[in-house]
Design an enzyme around this catalytic site. Structure first.
Site, PDB file in Angstrom:
ATOM      1  N   SER A 238     -21.509 -64.436  35.597  1.00 12.21           N
ATOM      2  CA  SER A 238     -22.197 -65.496  34.868  1.00 12.21           C
ATOM      3  C   SER A 238     -21.294 -66.679  34.554  1.00 12.21           C
ATOM      4  CB  SER A 238     -22.758 -64.922  33.565  1.00 12.21           C
ATOM      5  OG  SER A 238     -22.968 -65.954  32.626  1.00 12.21           O
ATOM      6  N   LYS A 239     -21.893 -67.853  34.591  1.00 10.31           N
ATOM      7  CA  LYS A 239     -21.181 -69.090  34.254  1.00 10.31           C
ATOM      8  C   LYS A 239     -20.557 -69.030  32.868  1.00 10.31           C
ATOM      9  CE  LYS A 239     -24.827 -72.060  35.769  1.00 10.31           C
ATOM     10  NZ  LYS A 239     -25.328 -71.210  36.811  1.00 10.31           N
ATOM     11  N   ARG A 240     -21.174 -68.241  32.008  1.00  6.59           N
ATOM     12  CA  ARG A 240     -20.714 -68.226  30.625  1.00  6.59           C
ATOM     13  C   ARG A 240     -19.520 -67.303  30.411  1.00  6.59           C
ATOM     14  NH1 ARG A 240     -25.973 -68.641  30.860  1.00  6.59           N
ATOM     15  NH2 ARG A 240     -26.250 -66.381  31.034  1.00  6.59           N
ATOM     16  N   LEU A 241     -19.245 -66.442  31.374  1.00  7.60           N
ATOM     17  CA  LEU A 241     -18.135 -65.505  31.228  1.00  7.60           C
ATOM     18  C   LEU A 241     -16.784 -66.194  31.402  1.00  7.60           C
ATOM     19  CD1 LEU A 241     -18.848 -62.174  33.134  1.00  7.60           C
ATOM     20  CD2 LEU A 241     -18.079 -62.461  30.786  1.00  7.60           C
TER      21      LEU A 241
END
Length: 495
Positions: free
Chosen positions: A257-260
Site C-alpha cells: 500500500s501507498k500508505r505503508l
RNA sequence: GUCCCCAUCGUCUAGUCUGGUCUAGGACACCGCCCUUUCACGGCGGCGACAGGGGUUCAAAUCCCCUUGGGGACGCCA
C-alpha cells in the site's frame, strides 16, 4: 529475445512519489533493455490533469535518480532535458494524437459516441452491485442511428470502444496465453466527455506510435491487456509482446500500500539502505538467475544476466530482514573511502563536527565500522563517542566491568598500557594489552571491555584497539581517568 | 458477484515446460557450536515445505480435473 531492437518503457503516472512497485517495473524494463542492447523509455501518464502535480514529477525523478535508473528517451524530468525521437513523452502533450486516433475509430465504426451521463452510469453500477451482477455497461448508445445522434445536438458525449464478439488472447511471456471472452469486457470509454483520452487509449496509441516492442508491467494490468490487444488490432498497430509480472506484497501478503512505510523508495534512503541494495533486492523479488544459489548481484551483473524467462509468476512479500542482510553485504563491498562518503552526510546531519577531522581519519573511522553495520544509519551509535565523551555508562556494563573485584586493577593496567605505549598503533596497543593481561593474570576481556566502557560508555562498538587508536592517546587517557574516578567516587563498587 | 492470475520450508526461491537423477537444493530469519576483546563478520550443524482430494502413469512437486486459500481486475483513475 530477438536481435532486432528492443524498445520498452515504464509509464508512471505522477500522482505521488516513486512507489516501490513502479520501481520494480522500471527496473525490469531497464534491465531488459540493457541486457538486450535495447532502448528504455520513460513516459509520463499524466492524462488525468486533476491528479497530476508538478511536485510529484520532481519527487519521482528523485527516486529514479537515487536508484540510478536512467532512461534513453523521456520527457524533461527534473533537471533532465527531453530526449528521444518519439516524443513528446508526456501524455498531456499528446492529446491531439489521441483525439485523431479516436476519431478514426469512430469513423471506422469501431467506436461510438455515448451520451450517458456519469450519474446514470453510477446508478447502474450501484444497482448491479445490489443485485450481485457484474457491473457492465448497458449498451444504450451502442446502436444510435445517425438521426438520433443528430438530435442530440451539442450534448456532450464520451467515446466508447465497440468491443467485438469473440475471444481475446494475451500471449504473455510470464503468464503464458491468457484467454478472455470479449463479453467480459463491456464497451469501455476511450475518450471522456471533456475530450481527454482515457488511459487505455493513450497507452495503446503511445505504445504503438513509440514502437514499443515489449510491454513489461505489473499484473494488475493483465485484464487491461485484453482491452489493449483489441485496441492495438482496431488501430492497426503491430502487437507488442506482453510480460505481466506479479506485484510486490507487504509482509501480510497484500499489495504494498501507498500508505505503508517503504512504499516510497526514498524511505529506504532515509533508513540507511544503499541504492545498489534496493536494485539487487527488488530484482530478487520476482527474478532468479540461472546461477543457482547466488543472490548478491551488482548492477552491472544484473544488466548482463537479466532475462524475462527467469521471472517468477507468484507475488513476493517484501522481507525487511533479508533486505538488511543484503544491505550489509553491499556495505562490505564498498571501499572504505566510498563508505566514508556515504556515511558523512548522516553524521553531519546528526550534528557531529566531522569537518574538523582529516579525511584519512574519517575514512579509517568508516573502515572500522564496515563489518558491523547493517545500514548506514547504524554508523551513528558506532561512532558517536568519537565526538563526545560518554556522559553515562551502560548499566549492565557498569556492573560487569566496573564493579568486579578486579575491575579497578584491570582499568589501571589498561591505563598504564596507554601511557607507556611506545607508539600509538593498533598492534602496539594489542601487544601491550596482552602482555599486561598475562602479567597481571587478568582475562584480556576484562581489560578490553572495561576500556571500551570507559571510553565509549557502551558494551558494543568497533574493535577496541582500532577505536582507541583513532580516539588518540590524550583523549583516551582522560576518559580512563574519568572512569576510574567515577568508579571510586560512586561508592557501591568498593564492597 | 463476475472474470483473470497464482499456490514448494515462517519468508524469498531451485526444481514444473522436456514426469524417474528430489529420502525436494539454496538464501534470509531462527536455534546450537566454532572463531573471537564486545558487536558483527565468517565457518560448521540443526529446525523447517511440495495446500487438500481425485485421476493419468510402471513412476507425479512435476501432466489433467475439482476443492480450498491468496492476489488482481471489473471507473468519463492510471
Amino acid at each position: 529475445m530477438t536481435t532486432s531492437a528492443v524498445r520498452c518503457r515504464v509509464a508512471p503516472s505522477p500522482s505521488g512519489f516513486l512507489h516501490i512497485g513502479t520501481a520494480k517495473t522500471a527496473l525490469y524494463n531497464w534491465l531488459f533493455a540493457r541486457s538486450n542492447g535495447g532502448t528504455f523509455i520513460l513516459r509520463l501518464e499524466d492524462t488525468d490533469a486533476e491528479r497530476t502535480e508538478e511536485q510529484y514529477v520532481q519527487a519521482m525523478c528523485e527516486g529514479f535518480k537515487w536508484l540510478g535508473i536512467e532512461w534513453d528517451e523521456g520527457p524533461e524530468f527534473g533537471d533532465e532535458p527531453e530526449k528521444g525521437a518519439f516524443g513528446p513523452y508526456r501524455q498531456s502533450q499528446r492529446l491531439q494524437l489521441y483525439s485523431e486516433e479516436a476519431a478514426r475509430l469512430v469513423a471506422e465504426g469501431k467506436a461510438y459516441r455515448c451520451y450517458c451521463t456519469k450519474e446514470e452510469l453510477d446508478a447502474q453500477r450501484e444497482q448491479a452491485a445490489l443485485e450481485k451482477r457484474p457491473p457492465r455497461y448497458s449498451g444504450k448508445c451502442r446502436n444510435l442511428t445517425p438521426e438520433e445522434i443528430a438530435a442530440k445536438g451539442d450534448t456532450p458525449y464520451a467515446i466508447r470502444f465497440r468491443v467485438p464478439e469473440g475471444e481475446t488472447v494475451i500471449d504473455d511471456i510470464i503468464q503464458g496465453p491468457v484467454r478472455i471472452q470479449n463479453k467480459e469486457y463491456d464497451d469501455f470509454i476511450i475518450v471522456k466527455s471533456n475530450g481527454d483520452a482515457i488511459f487505455h487509449l493513450a497507452v495503446v496509441v503511445d505504445d504503438g506510435l513509440m514502437k514499443i516492442t515489449h510491454v513489461i508491467r505489473g499484473d494488475d494490468h493483465l485484464t487491461n491487456a485484453g482491452r489493449h490487444v483489441m485496441l492495438f488490432n482496431a488501430l492497426g498497430y503491430p502487437l507488442p509482446k506482453f510480460a505481466h509480472h506479479p506485484l510486490i506484497h507487504d509482509e501480510q501478503g497484500r499489495k504494498y500500500s501507498k500508505r505503508l512505510h517503504g512504499a516510497n523508495v526514498l524511505d529506504w534512503r532515509k533508513d540507511g539502505y544503499l541504492p545498489e541494495t534496493m536494485i539487487n533486492y527488488i530484482s530478487l523479488l520476482g527474478w532468479t538467475s540461472e546461477e543457482e544459489g547466488r543472490e548478491f548481484y551488482t548492477l552491472d551483473e544484473l544488466k548482463q544476466l537479466f532475462t524475462l524467462k527467469r521471472l517468477t509468476k507468484s507475488p513476493a512479500r517484501f522481507d525487511r530482514k533479508k533486505l538488511d542482510w543484503l544491505n550489509g553485504q553491499h556495505i562490505r563491498m564498498l571501499s572504505p573511502d566510498a563508505l566514508c562518503d556515504r556515511v558523512l552526510p548522516i553524521l553531519r546531519e546528526q550534528g557531529f563536527p566531522v569537518d574538523e577531522r582529516s579525511r584519512d581519519w574519517l575514512v579509517e573511522m568508516a573502515a572500522i565500522c564496515q563489518e558491523k553495520i547493517p545500514t548506514l544509519n547504524h554508523i551513528i551509535p558506532y561512532t558517536d563517542f568519537f565526538f563526545a565523551a560518554p556522559t553515562a555508562y551502560d548499566e549492565k556494563g557498569d556492573r560487569k566491568f566496573f564493579r568486579q573485584d578486579t575491575s579497578l586493577q584491570a582499568l589501571e593496567a589498561a591505563l598504564e598500557c596507554m601511557r607507556q605505549a611506545d607508539e600509538w598503533t593498533v598492534t602496539a596497543l594489542k601487544e601491550s594489552y596482552e602482555a599486561a593481561a598475562e602479567q597481571k593474570e587478568l582475562k584480556i576481556g576484562a581489560l578490553v571491555n572495561g576500556t571500551r566502557l570507559a571510553l565509549t560508555g557502551k558494551t558494543v562498538g568497533p574493535g577496541l584497539y582500532e577505536l582507541v587508536k583513532l580516539l588518540g592517546r590524550e583523549e583516551s587517557v582522560q576518559r580512563m581517568e574519568a572512569a576510574l574516578n567515577y568508579i571510586k567516587t560512586s561508592g557501591e563498587g568498593t564492597a
